[in-house]
Design an enzyme around this catalytic site. Structure first.
Site, PDB file in Angstrom:
ATOM      1  N   GLU D 110     -28.152  25.603 -30.227  1.00  0.00           N
ATOM      2  CA  GLU D 110     -27.475  24.393 -30.701  1.00  0.00           C
ATOM      3  C   GLU D 110     -26.596  24.650 -31.933  1.00  0.00           C
ATOM      4  OE1 GLU D 110     -29.497  20.475 -29.614  1.00  0.00           O
ATOM      5  OE2 GLU D 110     -31.062  21.565 -30.671  1.00  0.00           O
ATOM      6  N   HIS D 129     -29.867  20.352 -38.702  1.00  0.00           N
ATOM      7  CA  HIS D 129     -30.347  19.623 -37.519  1.00  0.00           C
ATOM      8  C   HIS D 129     -31.866  19.693 -37.531  1.00  0.00           C
ATOM      9  CE1 HIS D 129     -31.368  18.299 -33.568  1.00  0.00           C
ATOM     10  NE2 HIS D 129     -31.756  19.491 -33.175  1.00  0.00           N
ATOM     11  N   HIS D 131     -35.851  17.691 -36.154  1.00  0.00           N
ATOM     12  CA  HIS D 131     -36.595  16.724 -35.342  1.00  0.00           C
ATOM     13  C   HIS D 131     -37.462  15.871 -36.269  1.00  0.00           C
ATOM     14  CE1 HIS D 131     -36.435  19.885 -31.808  1.00  0.00           C
ATOM     15  NE2 HIS D 131     -35.245  19.527 -32.224  1.00  0.00           N
ATOM     16  N   HIS D 199     -34.308  12.794 -30.030  1.00  0.00           N
ATOM     17  CA  HIS D 199     -34.164  14.199 -30.380  1.00  0.00           C
ATOM     18  C   HIS D 199     -34.352  14.453 -31.877  1.00  0.00           C
ATOM     19  CE1 HIS D 199     -31.467  18.035 -29.741  1.00  0.00           C
ATOM     20  NE2 HIS D 199     -32.552  18.279 -30.425  1.00  0.00           N
TER      21      HIS D 199
END
Lengths: 278, 278, 278, 278
Positions: D110, D129, D131, D199
């Site tokens: 990603e 990024h 979670h 996500h």
């Protein structure tokens, strides 16, 4: 045996901290002196560490004590995360929030919370400002924070909420001057705790030990009250008589009881015993 | 190999604790004696530490055992935070809550919880009073604490709630005399657990291991039931037959099963193994 | 440099565990042999420790793997808390749940969960039974456990709930024989996860690593779904296509991706690296 | 004294990290060089460890910084769990997500989240990024994530939610190419935070320290907002003026204040001080 030695050393450390810790030679602010002061500073350092360990403060928040020898001064760390505060970081301030001997040290911009409360409350010898997590939801809702737990009976009957917008309009929520500090002290009035909307709380009391215990049980009570509200239906709160009776027990301040019992545990965990420190 | 040695040492310690621990020479109360007593005191110390580590008690709460050799006596720590209790702190009390040999030691003001339950319940050999956090919301609401988890089946069918106001009016919530202790024992009746409104709970059982397990799963079940209620809609509770079947398994008390399996883990974690202690 | 050495040692340990760990000389059950078996047993021990550390199991619960060399056998610890399991505790069982070489060891009474699932599911090489806390509320309510988190997409579209009362009436909730185990396997059918009402869940998969990851993310998803339901209003679930796409990524099983990446972290934390062990 | 030495060493380490840490001899990607770069890489490693320790990332998630000497490059770890990242794992990428010197290293699939945001946002020097658990419920519900906590004022007035189905239909939720990365960057627009449905989130900022603090307080605010919504009734959110005032304080970036104060704590805890490392 190990335990007995550990306890004896711990007691010794409590009675004669200067024997086991480095003297604060020139470490603090100019006017500081004497054995009472040194013990008070040890307690203040412990309070910083305990509040971090117990999750009442994260990297922010600050706790102070009134100077044990000068009622017009208070002691508080330089601008550090409470979990990192050591004895050499303790500074002295006057009741307008001015450092007595700043040197090159950075200081908390919200020190006026402390100075204005000490001015307004002769009964208060310790002040905490925290972002205690679970008081935040109560500070932004219309549901009052009320005690349901005996250990938090000091919250009875109600806890006021300070709203900065009423004092200074929409803008910074920080209490960065005497005007804002005074307004907060007025909201607090003669209570032990006030919430600050969207920000946290202030907790005050006659000793630093009581302020630490009040702060921790304010957070615990907020968590439990949130859960009780989730269950639904009417709740039974600690009433004013019950709150007063609980505070009466704590005011007696007996060895091995109430705040004294739990303070010993908290200090051991946050500071280590002399044995574990070596 | 390391593990095998560790296990053997652990088992040895369990069987002959006097070999590996310091004898309690003059440490306890006058009438204490014998190898059963020493092992029982080791279990009681472990129970104190386990309950703290598992979050059932904080600096408050106390657990006792009936004296293994004298049914009219019980053993409990002097007035300390449970997480700090050691073997030398264990004291002996009669069934009116009087210490046999107090010397200069501070004692729990709520010892009458223990004395009155031992008087009323011949089947009970261990008693805990705790401020177990998640039972508090149930104690102040009208939503009953009921079991949804197999491990908490002993809570079926219902858990009574003790209300001090019915006994002594609004005032201190502490059980500081025999009258209050007797009233609590009456609310408990023949149950393993009773809640105390705004205060905590009492948990009793045939052994200290069972009381510790019951206290921990009472807390776990309270958390899970709160979550289930949050989900909404009708719930399936552990019914009386299921509760009985679970208790039957635990009453068999087989090595490596039920309470025995988890007690071994808890002791290792709370006390360290002989290996990690050295 | 330290890190590079640590990594190399870790990789070496993964490839040639026999070099760095004590050989299981006579430690396991009779028919065990070979390097694959030894590596599989290391993974099983790690799985036990990881599941405890991550809060999926407490002192209860058990995880097994199908024997890498004999499809009609499975490997599982003797009756111990998962957090205490070591390589010497691993035993071998046949598909009726009979130990191959029990000696004096206590065995899990619910081993039939494992034996019956291995019988029914040729695709399954690892089976976990746990009391994973946050699945309990879903197991007793009518709100289905559905995935809202990408990492738990394997739960799509639905998770069945096993109800012992339908199989054996109200009584023990334990799966203590082949009949009960078979009924549970039928409820599970071809799914990776089934809940067990008032008790916990079973989680299965092609490898022990996948079962551990599925168990952990089932618990995480249960917590997050509970929170999402608390927020109120309609929710967007991971749909079947999204669930399939996620499982496709994980099935590719590439080094440094998906389950492999997080398994390395979990092993380091639960087992220590060779460096930290010495 | 110990504390003073610790602080001095810590400061030294911050100013001259190359003195106390192993030089990254050939460890990083080809084009890397210079003291700024080395310090930036130290901060990036610390950021990885802090985010893990604070529960924003588990074994997944990744944080990057723009190359301090080449605005068309960014630095990010090879494909590892953030809690395991060390300086030698840091790699260099161009703004199409291509590694400059991959060798045999596995890379995050990603990485296009990072490359496309750096392309679109000249003001951004760090991208995360994650979670982050408690943002997930908000990402799948229609209840917007809004700030109620002063420290999360940067979330005012609203936080957008990226929906992959609108970009690429139902299927993988991973941002595995430039098209998906660009769509995410468009949803983010000029904001500091965007949620990704089912996500996690992306968090961006002018420095890696700010991104770490924003990520942590986004998670904290999500937890507290969930609790406030549970209480019921209207809530008072941090408004745009209050959000701006808070960000103004943080933009001043003074020693001992705002992000600087808490970053010092986080680094000490996640990395150890030079003293505790030895």
């Amino acid at each position: 045996m190990r335990t007995a030695i550990r306890r004896a050393a711990w007691a010794l450390n409590r009675l004669f901290p200067a024997l086991l810790m480095l003297p604060a030679l020139g470490a603090g602010a100019g006017a500081q002196s004497g054995p009472d002061l040194s013990a008070a500073m040890d307690d203040l350092v412990a309070a910083n560490r305990i509040l971090y360990r117990q999750g009442v403060v994260d990297g922010f928040g600050h706790i102070s004590i009134r100077h044990p020898e000068r009622k017009d001064r208070f002691l508080m760390s330089a601008s550090l995360a409470p979990g990192r505060v050591a004895k050499a970081d303790i500074m002295e301030f006057d009741l307008d929030g001015r450092p007595i001997d700043q040197r090159d040290r950075s200081i908390y911009s919200e020190r006026f919370i402390h100075s204005e409360i000490y001015k307004a409350r002769a009964d208060v010898n310790a002040v905490l400002h925290s972002h205690s997590p679970t008081v935040i939801p109560f500070s932004v809702s219309q549901v009052p924070l009320r005690p349901i737990l005996n250990s938090a009976g000091f919250l009875a009957p109600t806890v006021p909420v300070f709203e900065m917008r009423r004092v200074a309009g929409s803008g910074s929520l920080l209490v960065t001057d005497g005007m804002r500090g005074k307004a907060l002290a007025e909201t607090l009035a003669d209570r032990p705790v006030a919430l600050m909307r969207g920000h946290g709380n202030v907790v005050v009391g006659p000793t630093v030990q009581r302020v630490v215990a009040r702060a921790i049980y304010t957070e615990v009570n907020a968590r439990l009250l949130l859960q009780a509200i989730t269950l639904g239906g009417p709740l039974i709160y600690i009433d004013a008589e019950e709150g007063k009776a609980g505070e009466g027990n704590r005011d007696r301040n007996e060895a091995g009881h109430a705040t004294d019992r739990i303070w010993q545990l908290w200090v051991e965990e946050a500071m280590g015993t002399p044995e574990t420190k070596r």
